[in-house]
Design a protein around this motif. Sequence first.
Motif, PDB file in Angstrom:
ATOM      1  N   PRO A 133       0.773  -1.432  -0.101  1.00 30.27           N
ATOM      2  CA  PRO A 133       0.047   0.020   0.014  1.00 30.27           C
ATOM      3  C   PRO A 133       0.853   1.109   0.097  1.00 30.27           C
ATOM      4  N   ASP A 134       2.074   1.190   0.539  1.00 30.17           N
ATOM      5  CA  ASP A 134       2.905   2.329   0.511  1.00 30.17           C
ATOM      6  C   ASP A 134       3.270   2.960  -0.770  1.00 30.17           C
ATOM      7  N   GLY A 157      -2.772  -0.466  -6.690  1.00 33.40           N
ATOM      8  CA  GLY A 157      -2.329  -1.408  -7.954  1.00 33.40           C
ATOM      9  C   GLY A 157      -1.202  -2.264  -7.536  1.00 33.40           C
ATOM     10  N   PHE A 158      -0.579  -2.160  -6.457  1.00 38.68           N
ATOM     11  CA  PHE A 158       0.619  -2.793  -6.080  1.00 38.68           C
ATOM     12  C   PHE A 158       0.549  -3.998  -5.056  1.00 38.68           C
ATOM     13  N   THR A 159       1.151  -5.036  -5.211  1.00 31.24           N
ATOM     14  CA  THR A 159       0.805  -6.225  -4.340  1.00 31.24           C
ATOM     15  C   THR A 159       2.296  -6.733  -4.129  1.00 31.24           C
ATOM     16  N   ASN A 182       9.974  -6.832  -1.954  1.00 31.79           N
ATOM     17  CA  ASN A 182       9.642  -6.732  -3.198  1.00 31.79           C
ATOM     18  C   ASN A 182       8.122  -6.588  -3.574  1.00 31.79           C
ATOM     19  N   VAL A 183       7.796  -5.752  -4.545  1.00 36.99           N
ATOM     20  CA  VAL A 183       6.560  -5.510  -4.915  1.00 36.99           C
ATOM     21  C   VAL A 183       6.161  -5.464  -6.281  1.00 36.99           C
ATOM     22  N   GLY A 184       5.074  -5.343  -6.944  1.00 34.62           N
ATOM     23  CA  GLY A 184       4.696  -5.456  -8.173  1.00 34.62           C
ATOM     24  C   GLY A 184       3.457  -4.976  -8.414  1.00 34.62           C
ATOM     25  N   ARG A 185       3.142  -4.280  -9.812  1.00 35.43           N
ATOM     26  CA  ARG A 185       1.743  -3.926 -10.084  1.00 35.43           C
ATOM     27  C   ARG A 185       1.000  -5.229 -10.505  1.00 35.43           C
ATOM     28  N   THR A 186      -0.156  -5.188  -9.921  1.00 30.37           N
ATOM     29  CA  THR A 186      -1.162  -6.101 -10.397  1.00 30.37           C
ATOM     30  C   THR A 186      -1.360  -6.393 -11.961  1.00 30.37           C
ATOM     31  N   ASP A 187      -1.258  -5.635 -12.648  1.00 30.82           N
ATOM     32  CA  ASP A 187      -1.060  -5.782 -14.272  1.00 30.82           C
ATOM     33  C   ASP A 187       0.242  -5.824 -14.891  1.00 30.82           C
ATOM     34  N   GLY A 188       1.151  -6.172 -14.055  1.00 34.47           N
ATOM     35  CA  GLY A 188       2.528  -6.618 -14.540  1.00 34.47           C
ATOM     36  C   GLY A 188       3.474  -5.423 -15.149  1.00 34.47           C
ATOM     37  N   THR A 189       2.832  -4.194 -14.999  1.00 32.26           N
ATOM     38  CA  THR A 189       3.815  -3.224 -15.818  1.00 32.26           C
ATOM     39  C   THR A 189       4.638  -2.513 -15.064  1.00 32.26           C
ATOM     40  N   ALA A 190       4.953  -2.921 -13.769  1.00 31.96           N
ATOM     41  CA  ALA A 190       6.127  -2.424 -12.801  1.00 31.96           C
ATOM     42  C   ALA A 190       6.332  -3.224 -11.769  1.00 31.96           C
ATOM     43  N   LEU A 191       7.818  -3.243 -11.362  1.00 36.95           N
ATOM     44  CA  LEU A 191       8.243  -4.099 -10.239  1.00 36.95           C
ATOM     45  C   LEU A 191       9.027  -2.691  -9.374  1.00 36.95           C
ATOM     46  N   ALA A 192       8.772  -3.304  -8.306  1.00 35.25           N
ATOM     47  CA  ALA A 192       9.669  -2.404  -7.187  1.00 35.25           C
ATOM     48  C   ALA A 192      10.005  -2.873  -6.012  1.00 35.25           C
ATOM     49  N   ARG A 206       9.705   9.179  -9.825  1.00 31.98           N
ATOM     50  CA  ARG A 206       8.752   9.799  -9.127  1.00 31.98           C
ATOM     51  C   ARG A 206       8.302   8.684  -8.161  1.00 31.98           C
ATOM     52  N   ASP A 207       8.190   7.436  -8.341  1.00 33.50           N
ATOM     53  CA  ASP A 207       7.757   6.474  -7.518  1.00 33.50           C
ATOM     54  C   ASP A 207       9.097   6.217  -6.418  1.00 33.50           C
ATOM     55  N   ALA A 208      10.199   6.226  -6.936  1.00 34.54           N
ATOM     56  CA  ALA A 208      11.295   5.843  -6.298  1.00 34.54           C
ATOM     57  C   ALA A 208      11.554   7.030  -5.360  1.00 34.54           C
ATOM     58  N   THR A 209      11.456   8.273  -5.704  1.00 36.47           N
ATOM     59  CA  THR A 209      11.574   9.483  -4.851  1.00 36.47           C
ATOM     60  C   THR A 209      10.625   9.476  -3.872  1.00 36.47           C
TER      61      THR A 209
END
Length: 219
Positions: free
Chosen positions: A48-49, A53-55, A91-101, A206-209
Motif C-alpha cells: 500500500p505504501d 495497484g501494487f501487491t 519486493n512488490v509489483g503492479r497487479t497488471d505486471g507493468t512495474a516492479l519495485a 517519481r515512484d522511487a523518490t
Amino acid sequence: MAVALLVVGGVAVLLVVTSHRNKDGKKPAVSTAAEARGIARRVALTPPDWGSGFTKGDPYESEDTTEGVTDQNCDYATQPIADALSAVRRNVGRTDGTALASSQVVVYRGAEPARADAARLRSEARRCPKVKEAEGNARWEGIHEVALTELKGFDDVVAEEGRLVVDGQGRKSDNYYTNLTGRKGQFVMQAYVTRNGSRTQAQNRRDATNALALMLSRL
C-alpha cells in the motif's frame, strides 16, 4: 581502537578493543541486531505504501545481509554487507505486471560503514556505464548517475538509472530502472523501480523518490 593491559593469574594479557563509535566520537543510535531489525522492518515499505495497484512480490520479503556490487571489471556479483546489523528487503509489483519495485533498509554498526557503502554505489554508477552479471546472463547499459534536488533530510543521496538489455534467462529486455539510495547516519535506504520502455523513466523516478522520502519519515 582501544588497547588495555590486564594481569590474569600473574600473566599480562594485551586486549585490543574495536570501537564502533562514529568519527565525531558519538556512539551509534542503534547498537544491537534486535533493535536494528525492528527499525528495518518498520521502515521498509509494504504494497500500500507504493500506491494503488501494487501487491506483494514473489519472493516478498528477505532479511539476507548480502548486497550487489560491481567490481573493477564492471562485473556484478553479491557479497556479504560489511558491518551490517540488519537488513530487510521487500519486493512488490503492479497487479497488471507493468512495474516492479523494491525497498531495502540496511542498519550498519555506525555511520562510517554506511557512508562508505553510499560512496561505493556512487563510484559504481560513475565508472560502469555497462555492467554484466559475473555468473549469469543479465546485462545492463546506459547506467549513469542522476542529480536529484527533491530529496531533503539525507546525509547522502545516490541516484542511478539505466536499462536492463538482457535478463537473467538470456532474453532481450528493454526495462528501464531507477535506483535511489539515501543515507541517514547509520541507516541506508534504497528504492528501486523498473518498467518496460524509456517513456516510463519519469514515473520510475517519481515512484522511487516518493518511496525513499516515506522511508526517511519512518526513522
